[in-house]
Structure formats: C-alpha cells, structure tokens
Write a protein that holds these residues in place. Sequence first.
Motif, short mmCIF file in Angstrom:
data_model
loop_
_atom_site.label_atom_id
_atom_site.label_comp_id
_atom_site.label_asym_id
_atom_site.label_seq_id
_atom_site.Cartn_x
_atom_site.Cartn_y
_atom_site.Cartn_z
N LYS A 37 0.82 -1.21 0.00
CA LYS A 37 0.00 0.00 0.00
C LYS A 37 0.86 1.26 0.00
O LYS A 37 0.36 2.36 -0.28
CB LYS A 37 -0.92 0.01 1.21
CG LYS A 37 -1.95 -1.13 1.21
CD LYS A 37 -2.82 -1.08 2.45
CE LYS A 37 -3.82 -2.23 2.47
NZ LYS A 37 -4.65 -2.21 3.72
N LYS A 38 2.14 1.08 0.36
CA LYS A 38 3.02 2.25 0.46
C LYS A 38 4.15 2.23 -0.58
O LYS A 38 4.49 3.26 -1.15
CB LYS A 38 3.62 2.32 1.86
CG LYS A 38 2.62 2.54 2.97
CD LYS A 38 3.33 2.62 4.32
CE LYS A 38 2.35 2.87 5.45
NZ LYS A 38 3.03 2.96 6.77
N GLY A 39 4.76 1.07 -0.76
CA GLY A 39 5.94 1.02 -1.61
C GLY A 39 5.96 -0.16 -2.55
O GLY A 39 5.08 -1.02 -2.52
N ARG A 40 6.96 -0.19 -3.39
CA ARG A 40 7.11 -1.27 -4.36
C ARG A 40 8.54 -1.80 -4.30
O ARG A 40 9.43 -1.19 -3.68
CB ARG A 40 6.81 -0.77 -5.77
CG ARG A 40 7.73 0.34 -6.26
CD ARG A 40 7.21 0.99 -7.53
NE ARG A 40 8.01 2.13 -7.96
CZ ARG A 40 8.93 2.09 -8.93
NH1 ARG A 40 9.18 0.93 -9.55
NH2 ARG A 40 9.58 3.17 -9.28
N THR A 41 8.77 -2.94 -4.96
CA THR A 41 10.11 -3.52 -5.03
C THR A 41 10.60 -3.48 -6.48
O THR A 41 9.94 -4.01 -7.37
CB THR A 41 10.13 -4.98 -4.53
OG1 THR A 41 9.66 -5.01 -3.18
CG2 THR A 41 11.53 -5.55 -4.59
N ALA A 65 3.46 -10.49 -3.79
CA ALA A 65 4.18 -9.22 -3.61
C ALA A 65 4.59 -8.65 -4.96
O ALA A 65 5.19 -9.36 -5.77
CB ALA A 65 5.41 -9.43 -2.73
N PRO A 66 4.31 -7.38 -5.23
CA PRO A 66 4.70 -6.77 -6.51
C PRO A 66 6.21 -6.82 -6.71
O PRO A 66 6.98 -6.68 -5.76
CB PRO A 66 4.20 -5.32 -6.38
CG PRO A 66 3.13 -5.37 -5.34
CD PRO A 66 3.56 -6.44 -4.37
N LEU A 67 6.60 -7.01 -7.96
CA LEU A 67 8.03 -7.10 -8.30
C LEU A 67 8.20 -6.72 -9.76
O LEU A 67 7.47 -7.19 -10.63
CB LEU A 67 8.53 -8.53 -8.09
CG LEU A 67 10.04 -8.76 -8.26
CD1 LEU A 67 10.81 -8.15 -7.10
CD2 LEU A 67 10.34 -10.26 -8.36
N ARG A 86 8.28 -11.66 -14.17
CA ARG A 86 8.09 -10.33 -13.59
C ARG A 86 9.28 -9.40 -13.82
O ARG A 86 9.14 -8.19 -13.67
CB ARG A 86 7.81 -10.48 -12.08
CG ARG A 86 6.50 -11.22 -11.83
CD ARG A 86 6.07 -11.12 -10.37
NE ARG A 86 6.79 -12.07 -9.52
CZ ARG A 86 6.62 -12.15 -8.20
NH1 ARG A 86 5.78 -11.32 -7.59
NH2 ARG A 86 7.28 -13.05 -7.50
N LEU A 87 10.40 -9.96 -14.18
CA LEU A 87 11.60 -9.17 -14.44
C LEU A 87 11.96 -9.25 -15.91
O LEU A 87 11.68 -10.24 -16.58
CB LEU A 87 12.77 -9.67 -13.59
CG LEU A 87 12.58 -9.69 -12.08
CD1 LEU A 87 13.82 -10.27 -11.41
CD2 LEU A 87 12.29 -8.30 -11.54
N GLU A 88 12.59 -8.22 -16.41
CA GLU A 88 13.12 -8.24 -17.77
C GLU A 88 14.61 -8.56 -17.71
O GLU A 88 15.35 -7.95 -16.93
CB GLU A 88 12.91 -6.89 -18.45
CG GLU A 88 13.41 -6.86 -19.90
CD GLU A 88 13.21 -5.50 -20.57
OE1 GLU A 88 13.56 -5.39 -21.75
OE2 GLU A 88 12.70 -4.57 -19.90
#
Length: 431
Positions: A37-41, A65-67, A86-88
Amino acid sequence: MSPDPRGFLRRLYDVAVASALPGQVLAAHLPPPPDPKKGRTLVLGAGKAGGSMAQALEAAWPAEAPLSGLVITRYGHVPPGFKPRRLEVVEAAHPVPDASGLAASEKLLALTKGLTADDLVICLISGGGSALMSLPAPGLLLSDKQAVNRALLNSGAAIGEMNCVRKHLSAIKGGRLAAACAPARVLTLTISDVPGDDPAVIASGPTVADATTCADALAICRRYRIDLPPAARAGLESGAFETPKPGDPRLAGHGLIMLSTPQMSLAAAADAARAEGFAAYILSDEIEGESRVVGGVHAALARAVARHGQPFAKPCVILSGGETTVTVDAGRPAGKGGRATEFLLGCALALQCEPGVYALAADTDGIDGVGPHAGALLTPTSLGRARALGLNPQALLDAHDSASFFEPLGDLLVPGPSFTNVNDFRALLIV
C-alpha cells in the motif's frame, strides 16, 4: 591416489562452481517485501550471473508481492528454460560493451525515476557488470568506452585499476546507480569475482561509494599508456567525472550482502578433495599477476612438493584463486586463449613433464577470455604429446595462443556458461 586425476580435478571445479550458484545462496538473504500500500520492489542488476540471480529471486519472491525490474547479463548466460515472468532480462556483450548493453543501461537508470522512501531496490551485482552496464559519462560515446575497454584489457592492468578508470568514465557505475535510487532503500546482493572481495570493485561498484578519484584514473591511464579520447581526458582532468564518495548522504543506510566469494568456492573444493582422501591446501583467493608468471610460481611449488615433500607432503591438492592478467603487446594480434590456459602453459613449460603433477585452471563463469572454453587440463604428458604433434609451446605462449596448445590434445575444458562467476579456479594435484 585417484585412478582418474582428470576426473578428480574436474569434480573439484564442478563443486567450486556449484557452491556459488545463485539458486543455492540467494533466497536466504532476501528481505521482506515493503507494504504494497506504500511502496514497491524494484530489481536492478548486471553481471554474468545476472540471469541466474534473477531466476533465483523470482522463484523465491512471494507471488502476491509486486516485483518489477531489469537485469543485464552476457549473451548466452540466461539459464536454459528460464522465462522471466516479472523481471526483464537483457543480454549484451562482454568484455567489450555493445549497443544492447548501452540501451539496457539507459532503460535501467530510467527505472529509478520516481522512487520514494517507501520503496525497496534490490540490486543484483556480479562480475562482468562493468562491460554489461555500460552508460558513458556525459560527452562520451559508446565507441569511446569500447576503445578504452579494449586498451585496458590488453594492458596488463589489475582488475581494481581497470575498474577505477571504468567507473570514472561512466554515468551509472561508481555509486551513481545507488545515488539515482535515493531516497529509496537499496539492498545489494553481490557475487564476488575480484581479489579481496571489495564491493567497490565488483562490476565497478554501481551501488557502492567510491574512494578513488579522477586523478587516480588519470594516473592509471598514464601508467599503462592508455590513449584517452579528448572528452574523457577533459572530464577526468577537470574533475567533472568524479564519483559519489564515502559519506554521501544519498547512499546512507544502504545494505550489501556478499552471497558468494572465491574463498567460499575454494573451501568447498578443498572439502570435496578431503572427502576423497586427499590433503587440500588453499594458497590464496587473491592471487594476481601475469598469468604465465603465476603459472611458473605454481609449478615451482608443485615441484617442491613432488621432489622434497615441502611445504606439503604428497599426495595433496593445492588450490588458488584470484584474477591474473595477460598483457598483449601493442600492435601484435593475440591468438586464442585466456588467463587460465596461459597460466597452464606457463606452468607446463616450468614443470617440464614433472611426474605425478596434474593441474586444472578454469574461469568459474565457464568462459576463459572469449572462449568457448573455460580453461584446460594439464598432465605430465602434455608437453610431450604437443611436441609430437609438431607444436612449439614457447612460441604459442609468446603469441598468447595458449588454447591452440591444449585444443589438439583434447584437453580444453568446455563446460559452457556456469551462470555464476567467482573468478579463476586453479587446482594442482601432486601424487
């Protein structure tokens, strides 16, 4: 004695590499995700182990968890079957940077825009990142970086010296990436490929404050007669290319964890040798110097053990790591080879078929120089077999064509990319 010295030495190499694989060591060091709700990774990274580090992180990160993020690795160094979700993951050239690495580095730096104090940045850094994360300092062109890189690689400069120059000619290395991430919290997970495990040297320390200066970089270029492009010289002489220094508030509170090191891999190989009944000794994980000279020194030690039982009694295994260098004469084309095979050929000429001495030297990333070999195996019969084929070992060594010595013997080690990188691995077996 092992009935198969070649197989025994290869097993030690395989153990050393396996102990440094990200899939074995990364998950235990991941932090909890920030409050969604506050931050992302955000994940940012570069290096020869970048693909496998990204794979290990994706596998271990909570699905809910967002990534997101971008990791750059060497061509052919994405683990087979890994399809990032989720990663490039972008592949680029090493050891001389190319346009793919430049474009990926520009995109990677752009991802840092808009980060907040509630965000978490995980940086995945491993050896090779200096070339792969190539974003020239303002006023420089990719061709400028390529020319300086080639000159450094052929100069005989130590890795710390090369990376001092590289980071001062960069817009992203030497702590600049971490500074760009402010005010987010940054955790760097790194695999060391440098003698001494200095995080400011690994991949030219993109997330680590830099104690070296533009003046240091200029002095190195003078010492090794590196011809700097005018814009590069001007930026260094004026101090315009200075890097973030220790105490820079933008880097305050950042964390760094060393996942794997050369010493850890040498220790794993030593344990494996002892499990097979051999005494094992680690000389050092920080050996530097000309490859052929280091090979001669190792040969002298092996002879002392073989002939006099000093300083170790045989049978035994002697292990070492670090990063040696190959100095190529200006204007003279180099042959096929790399640090590992040049070490072994120097060792072979010094040993002169000493009975009972076997050796393996290989780069733990699976590529010795430009490859495709990682290194080679040396036996007491290597010189004799080569001469019987009409080869001139000394001439090949002088031409930096050491792979052409081992290839006809069938003694090149070609494991393919290992997906990690803890630098040179050397093992001498004396029986």
